[in-house]
Scaffold this active site. Structure first.
Site, PDB file in Angstrom:
ATOM      1  N   TYR A   1       0.324  -1.450  -0.146  1.00 43.77           N
ATOM      2  CA  TYR A   1      -0.232   0.148  -0.247  1.00 43.77           C
ATOM      3  C   TYR A   1       1.151   1.055  -0.166  1.00 43.77           C
ATOM      4  CZ  TYR A   1      -4.127  -2.770  -0.035  1.00 43.77           C
ATOM      5  OH  TYR A   1      -5.347  -3.169  -0.187  1.00 43.77           O
TER       6      TYR A   1
ATOM      7  N   GLU B   1      -8.833  -7.565   4.187  1.00 39.30           N
ATOM      8  CA  GLU B   1      -8.123  -8.198   3.999  1.00 39.30           C
ATOM      9  C   GLU B   1      -7.304  -9.275   4.757  1.00 39.30           C
ATOM     10  OE1 GLU B   1      -7.284  -5.043   0.071  1.00 39.30           O
ATOM     11  OE2 GLU B   1      -5.745  -5.935   1.900  1.00 39.30           O
TER      12      GLU B   1
ATOM     13  N   ARG C   1      -2.455 -14.912 -11.681  1.00 37.67           N
ATOM     14  CA  ARG C   1      -3.900 -14.688 -12.761  1.00 37.67           C
ATOM     15  C   ARG C   1      -5.171 -15.020 -11.527  1.00 37.67           C
ATOM     16  NH1 ARG C   1      -1.048 -11.966 -15.216  1.00 37.67           N
ATOM     17  NH2 ARG C   1      -0.485 -12.067 -17.304  1.00 37.67           N
TER      18      ARG C   1
ATOM     19  N   PHE D   1     -16.809  -9.474 -13.212  1.00 35.43           N
ATOM     20  CA  PHE D   1     -15.743  -9.384 -13.619  1.00 35.43           C
ATOM     21  C   PHE D   1     -14.440 -10.394 -13.849  1.00 35.43           C
ATOM     22  CE2 PHE D   1     -17.800  -5.069 -13.772  1.00 35.43           C
ATOM     23  CZ  PHE D   1     -17.905  -4.547 -14.614  1.00 35.43           C
TER      24      PHE D   1
END
Length: 393
Positions: free
Chosen positions: A95, A138, A205, A384
């Site tokens: 971050y 998270e 991925r 998506f």
């Protein structure tokens, strides 16, 4: 914490983000990926080249600025992004890199006269506020995945037990854990993250899980993309017995329990998560309308399996639409999925649950059709394959 003055400065940048946000984020990505190679595996270069990734980030930054006074309105976007981050194993140390580059991009693209020190300071506080939200959410998911039966944290080694061609473009990989231990369950519609080393470079991925959880193996079904570095490697070079690194399942798009009629509307490789949904729902007794669009029979994967479910479960209806059918191809319609076809194929009662997946233009069209036909927006759900974005953007 943001002061009132800083909030006002953030809101004042909304018109600038509306007109030039994509240029800003394109500059941001170019700078970050050239100067910080450690974060390159976390970003899909194809999405960079197409503009999808900068466009999605610009949309997210704009939404954040618009809702800076009521961050609860960002709930759905935050949940979606958090799940994508967890699937790719985004960590707290990433971050500060992103934040530093974003602030530099704001200054360099907007100029010091617009992006004053006060504006940069306001965005620094705002970014840290958003980062803290993501990091906390998270970490909760990481801990939850590690503590669950069959769960783990970070990468886990899997072996390709079977490799099965499903169509001219789609191949399934059946993956079992090398350690022989149990597997974390997942919800129909979720995906896993994969880590590979290609020509000495790490890439990551996400791939939808195309079968129902069984505690023994995961199945992903990968489309060979033209120019797709990872998909072509998986198709051409990965063999049965080879090993891959996987991250735990994630994703906020999943089948909800309901007794309403279910419509699964897919195109191309968008069929993959819908297969797990169909498998989960077929014994429920609820009416199911499975609608799939493909170019032709050669690239239509899993048709035989879906037809077999129809034969066993009379409440399932299966409709096929081919845009470029071969001479011997059998389909219920040809061309593209229209509102008229959906009206024929969906139940007359519009109080139904619709899940639709496929290329972004396809999903945007289906969303408009469902709205026109009276299906409630809150009962129309989609996912998506690429970066998080909005269908109306």
């Amino acid at each position: 914490m943001l002061t009132t003055t800083q909030r006002d400065l953030i809101k004042a940048t909304v018109p600038l983000l509306e007109s030039g946000g994509e240029a800003l984020t394109t500059h941001f990505y170019r700078m970050m990926l050239s100067e910080f190679p450690q974060v390159r595996p976390l970003f899909n270069q194809a999405h960079q080249a197409s503009g999808d990734q900068p466009r999605a980030l610009a949309n997210g930054v704009l939404m954040y600025a618009r809702h800076i006074d009521r961050l609860e309105a960002l709930g759905p976007l935050v949940k979606q992004v958090v799940n994508k981050h967890v699937a790719l194993q985004i960590l707290p140390e990433h971050y500060p890199i992103v934040g530093g580059c974003l602030l530099r991009a704001i200054r360099e693209v907007l100029g010091a006269e617009v992006a004053t020190d006060a504006v940069i300071d306001a965005w620094a506080v705002a970014y840290q506020q958003l980062a803290d939200i993501f990091i906390g959410a998270e970490e909760q998911l990481y801990q939850q995945n590690a503590a669950a039966p069959g769960g783990w944290r970070g990468a886990r080694r899997f072996r390709v037990a079977r490799k099965v061609g499903e169509s001219d473009e789609i191949t399934s990989f059946h993956l079992v854990p090398v350690d022989g231990g149990p597997l974390l369950d997942y919800l129909p519609g979720q995906y896993i993250g994969m880590r590979l080393l290609l020509d000495g470079e790490e890439v990551r991925r996400n791939y939808s899980l195309s079968a129902l959880a069984n505690g023994r193996e995961y199945r992903i079904s990968v489309k060979r993309e033209v120019g797709g570095r990872v998909s072509n490697h998986l198709h051409d070079n990965v063999r049965e017995g080879d090993e891959l690194d996987l991250f735990p399942p994630a994703g906020d798009f999943s089948l909800s329990e309901s007794d309403k009629p279910l419509a699964l509307i897919t195109a191309g490789v968008g069929i993959t998560p819908a297969l797990a949904m169909l498998d989960a729902a077929r014994h429920s007794g609820r009416p199911i309308h499975f609608i799939h669009c493909a170019r032709n029979a050669d690239v239509h994967a899993f048709r035989d399996w879906v037809d077999a479910q129809v034969a066993e479960h009379p409440q399932i209806r299966h409709y096929v639409c081919y845009s470029e059918p071969g001479a011997a191809d059998q389909a219920d319609a040809t061309g593209y999925l229209s509102q008229e076809l959906l009206e024929q194929w969906l139940p007359a009662e519009r109080d139904l649950d619709a899940y639709f997946l496929g290329p972004k233009p396809f999903m945007a069209q289906v969303k408009r059709h469902l709205q026109a036909l009276g299906v409630p927006d809150e009962q129309s759900r989609y996912e998506f394959f690429g970066p998080a974005s909005a269908l109306d953007s």
